[in-house]
Scaffold this motif. Structure first.
Motif, PDB file in Angstrom:
ATOM      1  N   ALA A 164     -14.438 -18.428  45.430  1.00  8.01           N
ATOM      2  CA  ALA A 164     -15.231 -19.469  46.085  1.00  8.01           C
ATOM      3  C   ALA A 164     -14.781 -19.666  47.528  1.00  8.01           C
ATOM      4  O   ALA A 164     -15.609 -19.847  48.436  1.00  8.01           O
ATOM      5  N   GLU A 165     -13.475 -19.611  47.755  1.00  7.67           N
ATOM      6  CA  GLU A 165     -12.966 -19.756  49.118  1.00  7.67           C
ATOM      7  C   GLU A 165     -13.411 -18.592  49.992  1.00  7.67           C
ATOM      8  O   GLU A 165     -13.744 -18.768  51.164  1.00  7.67           O
ATOM      9  N   MET A 166     -13.403 -17.384  49.425  1.00 10.91           N
ATOM     10  CA  MET A 166     -13.863 -16.220  50.178  1.00 10.91           C
ATOM     11  C   MET A 166     -15.334 -16.356  50.539  1.00 10.91           C
ATOM     12  O   MET A 166     -15.738 -16.132  51.691  1.00 10.91           O
ATOM     13  N   VAL A 167     -16.153 -16.746  49.578  1.00  9.49           N
ATOM     14  CA  VAL A 167     -17.590 -16.903  49.818  1.00  9.49           C
ATOM     15  C   VAL A 167     -17.836 -17.974  50.873  1.00  9.49           C
ATOM     16  O   VAL A 167     -18.620 -17.788  51.812  1.00  9.49           O
ATOM     17  N   ARG A 168     -17.160 -19.090  50.720  1.00  9.97           N
ATOM     18  CA  ARG A 168     -17.333 -20.189  51.674  1.00  9.97           C
ATOM     19  C   ARG A 168     -16.977 -19.740  53.100  1.00  9.97           C
ATOM     20  O   ARG A 168     -17.713 -20.002  54.055  1.00  9.97           O
ATOM     21  N   SER A 169     -15.849 -19.057  53.241  1.00 15.15           N
ATOM     22  CA  SER A 169     -15.395 -18.678  54.578  1.00 15.15           C
ATOM     23  C   SER A 169     -16.306 -17.635  55.214  1.00 15.15           C
ATOM     24  O   SER A 169     -16.579 -17.692  56.419  1.00 15.15           O
ATOM     25  N   VAL A 170     -16.804 -16.689  54.418  1.00 13.60           N
ATOM     26  CA  VAL A 170     -17.707 -15.667  54.962  1.00 13.60           C
ATOM     27  C   VAL A 170     -19.015 -16.298  55.427  1.00 13.60           C
ATOM     28  O   VAL A 170     -19.515 -16.010  56.525  1.00 13.60           O
ATOM     29  N   LEU A 171     -19.583 -17.169  54.606  1.00 13.62           N
ATOM     30  CA  LEU A 171     -20.848 -17.799  54.976  1.00 13.62           C
ATOM     31  C   LEU A 171     -20.672 -18.724  56.172  1.00 13.62           C
ATOM     32  O   LEU A 171     -21.566 -18.845  57.020  1.00 13.62           O
ATOM     33  N   SER A 172     -19.524 -19.371  56.238  1.00 13.09           N
ATOM     34  CA  SER A 172     -19.244 -20.226  57.383  1.00 13.09           C
ATOM     35  C   SER A 172     -19.135 -19.393  58.656  1.00 13.09           C
ATOM     36  O   SER A 172     -19.643 -19.781  59.714  1.00 13.09           O
ATOM     37  N   TYR A 173     -18.506 -18.232  58.551  1.00  9.65           N
ATOM     38  CA  TYR A 173     -18.366 -17.356  59.717  1.00  9.65           C
ATOM     39  C   TYR A 173     -19.728 -16.868  60.209  1.00  9.65           C
ATOM     40  O   TYR A 173     -20.000 -16.847  61.413  1.00  9.65           O
ATOM     41  N   LEU A 174     -20.591 -16.478  59.276  1.00  8.74           N
ATOM     42  CA  LEU A 174     -21.906 -15.949  59.649  1.00  8.74           C
ATOM     43  C   LEU A 174     -22.932 -17.051  59.908  1.00  8.74           C
ATOM     44  O   LEU A 174     -24.045 -16.763  60.349  1.00  8.74           O
ATOM     45  N   HIS A 175     -22.564 -18.299  59.597  1.00 11.37           N
ATOM     46  CA  HIS A 175     -23.475 -19.442  59.757  1.00 11.37           C
ATOM     47  C   HIS A 175     -24.780 -19.203  58.994  1.00 11.37           C
ATOM     48  O   HIS A 175     -25.880 -19.432  59.518  1.00 11.37           O
TER      49      HIS A 175
END
Length: 581
Positions: A164-175
């Protein structure tokens, strides 16, 4: 295609994070367990010469009485179809993973017809499927599947939060948000009986899903990634960190593939130029897919992963610089810290370029272009989905053919740095750490030597002298957890040899205070120190009759785990004594 929700909405960091909202789930698959168990029975060993994992050892024990004729036929098949060198155990297993995902569910495990569109490698080992079905009938694995699935569920539970942390951080990076639905336009028959020239179309929606699949029998260390229609499978070996680059790349592909399909017309306008670039690089010996869209997808994923890692490293380097500046005593120290921070930024940039160059040579020949574009989008904070078309319109394939020569110096520096620094990932964000750690190692070595001498004083019961030595060392090593623990240990041993009740209680309380300080001072990584201190406090408190407090300390020690077997077992025994009727 359409996004599942407004794509410009960025996930709030403090909001509950539901993986399913983004098409992601942890999925157990009985077919995978059955096929991998059959492969193991056929003699496949991903770690020859080493002890098997506990789960693999259990499966082998369970299959000890497997029909010898069946085992021999499976073994013969696996040996006959083995991949040639330099294929790895992970490469070998990957084909059987693909096979698992084309079979029907147990108990039938139906075998599909031969077709070129089967997942990668499945066609090569499709004839193993009848043996898998026979294995299922004869091995008794159907009776053990429930317990096996329970073990897989435990591993799946471990994966869920870091995933979940990985998914959150990737989506946050790509906006952005992944597209979880695709819309397909299909031709349908005319409802009129008479022939008509009118062509009627209908639309169908398909879910897009990203499955994280634990595999306790996988080749260690290598994530197996498969895309089957709109389903993406990341098959994860035991112990893998979901934030690893392999897992992240798999998820990035899930997020970015729809963009490549959505903007296929814009990409097609550059088809001939991209093909020319592909042909040029292929003639130079690089392995590049002739598929233009696949090349674009691979390049975009490689660029996003490299930029994501670069962003994280820069953030870490900045945080380290900020902490050190807060502790700096003068301008000279601050200047040195700023110089180190700049060196870190240069090294991180070189490493990003080297990674892009490595991927370029593996076929991602547009990754430098996308990396440049992503830097601009990252700075703006806009959703990549809204700008991908504009990104593609700026593509200059002729420029991309020159990239490796342009970055040769940066890449060479990164390659040299990788060789020069054993702890390269640490050095990247904190270049001065190695020098400081080297000096600290000498300091720690001196401390350990002193502690060994104090241990001898304790053995001959010179408690007063030992305590004085420890207090003197504490002035030299302020806040050192090992010294605080040793002070607690000294006070505790001294109390044991004391006949005066008041003095004994006083010394035990002093021991408790020092043990608590040791826990507070111990680094998060020093689980052994924390375990030993909690267990020691539990024993002291139990002796003082403060049973509720003692129980909490024993439970805290047990919760850390058996990183020190003696202390852990003492804590378990201490808890048992306090809780027994």
């Amino acid at each position: 295609m359409r996004p599942s929700a407004p794509s410009t909405t960025q996930t709030a960091q403090n909001a509950p994070f539901d993986l399913s909202e983004y098409g992601v789930s942890v999925k157990l698959d009985a077919r995978l367990i059955i096929v991998m168990a059959a492969l193991d029975a056929a003699g496949f060993d991903p770690t020859p010469g080493k002890e098997p994992s506990p789960f693999r050892a259990l499966v082998r024990k369970d299959q000890g009485n497997l029909d010898a004729n069946l085992r021999e036929r499976m073994k013969t098949y696996v040996q006959r179809t083995r991949l040639p060198a330099p294929a790895t155990a992970a490469d070998e297993a990957a084909r059987y993973v693909s096979l698992a995902y084309v079979l029907g569910p147990p108990p039938l495990l139906d075998v599909p017809d031969r077709a070129d569109d089967l997942p990668g490698g499945a066609l090569e080992v499709l004839d193993f499927a009848p043996l898998v079905r026979e294995f299922y009938r004869k091995s008794g694995i159907d009776e053990r599947l429930a317990s096996y699935l329970h073990a897989y569920q435990t591993e799946g539970d471990r994966l869920r939060q870091p995933a979940a942390e990985m998914v959150r951080s990737v989506l946050s990076y790509l906006h952005t948000r992944p597209m979880v639905l695709t819309t397909e336009r299909v031709r349908v028959k005319s409802p009129e009986k008479k022939k008509s020239s009118t062509v009627i179309y209908s639309t169908r929606e398909h879910e897009r899903r990203f499955f994280i699949v634990p595999d306790l029998m996988a080749a260690p260390g290598t994530i197996n990634f498969r895309v089957i229609a709109d389903d993406y499978y990341a098959i994860v070996p035991e112990g893998i960190d979901p934030s690893s680059s392999e897992m992240r790349r798999a998820f990035l592909q899930y997020v970015l593939d729809p963009l490549v399909r959505k903007f296929n017309k814009e990409i097609a306008t550059h088809r001939d130029q991209i093909k020319q670039l592909i042909e040029t690089r292929t003639n130079e010996g690089l392995t590049v897919s002739p598929d233009v869209f696949l090349t674009v997808s691979r390049s975009l994923v490689a660029a996003a992963d490299a930029r994501f890692e670069e962003t994280n490293r820069l953030s870490a380097a900045t945080a380290i610089q900020r902490r050190r500046l807060q502790q700096a005593k003068d301008d000279a120290a601050r200047k040195a810290i700023a110089s180190e921070a700049e060196a870190a930024r240069v090294a991180i940039a070189d490493e990003t370029i080297a990674r892009l160059a490595d991927d370029y040579e593996q076929g991602a020949v547009l990754d430098f272009f996308f990396a440049d574009q992503l830097r601009e989008i990252q700075a703006s904070g806009f959703d990549i989905a809204n700008f991908f078309g504009d990104m593609v319109s700026q593509l200059d394939p002729a420029r991309e053919g020159k990239r490796l020569s342009e970055v040769a110096a940066n890449r060479a520096r990164a390659v040299a740095a990788r060789k020069a620094h054993p702890r390269y990932s640490v050095w990247l964000i904190n270049p001065g750490a190695e020098v400081r750690e080297s000096a600290n190692e000498a300091r720690v070595s001196a401390l350990l030597k002193k502690l060994a001498e104090i241990e001898k004083l304790l053995q001959v019961r010179h408690y007063d002298e030992a305590e004085n030595e420890l207090k003197a060392l504490l002035r030299e090593y302020p806040g050192e957890a090992r010294l605080l623990f040793a002070l607690g240990q000294t006070a505790s041993l001294w109390a044991r040899d004391t006949t005066d009740d008041d003095l004994q209680t006083q010394r035990l309380n002093r021991a408790l205070a020092n043990y608590r300080l040791a826990v507070a001072a111990a680094s998060p990584d020093d689980a052994v120190m924390r375990l030993r201190a909690h267990e020691a406090m539990g024993r002291v408190l139990a002796f003082l009759g403060r049973n509720e407090e003692a129980l909490k300390e024993f439970e805290a020690a047990i919760g850390i785990g058996p990183v020190d077997k003696t202390a852990y077992n003492n804590a378990v025994e201490g808890k048992r004594k306090l809780t027994q009727p």
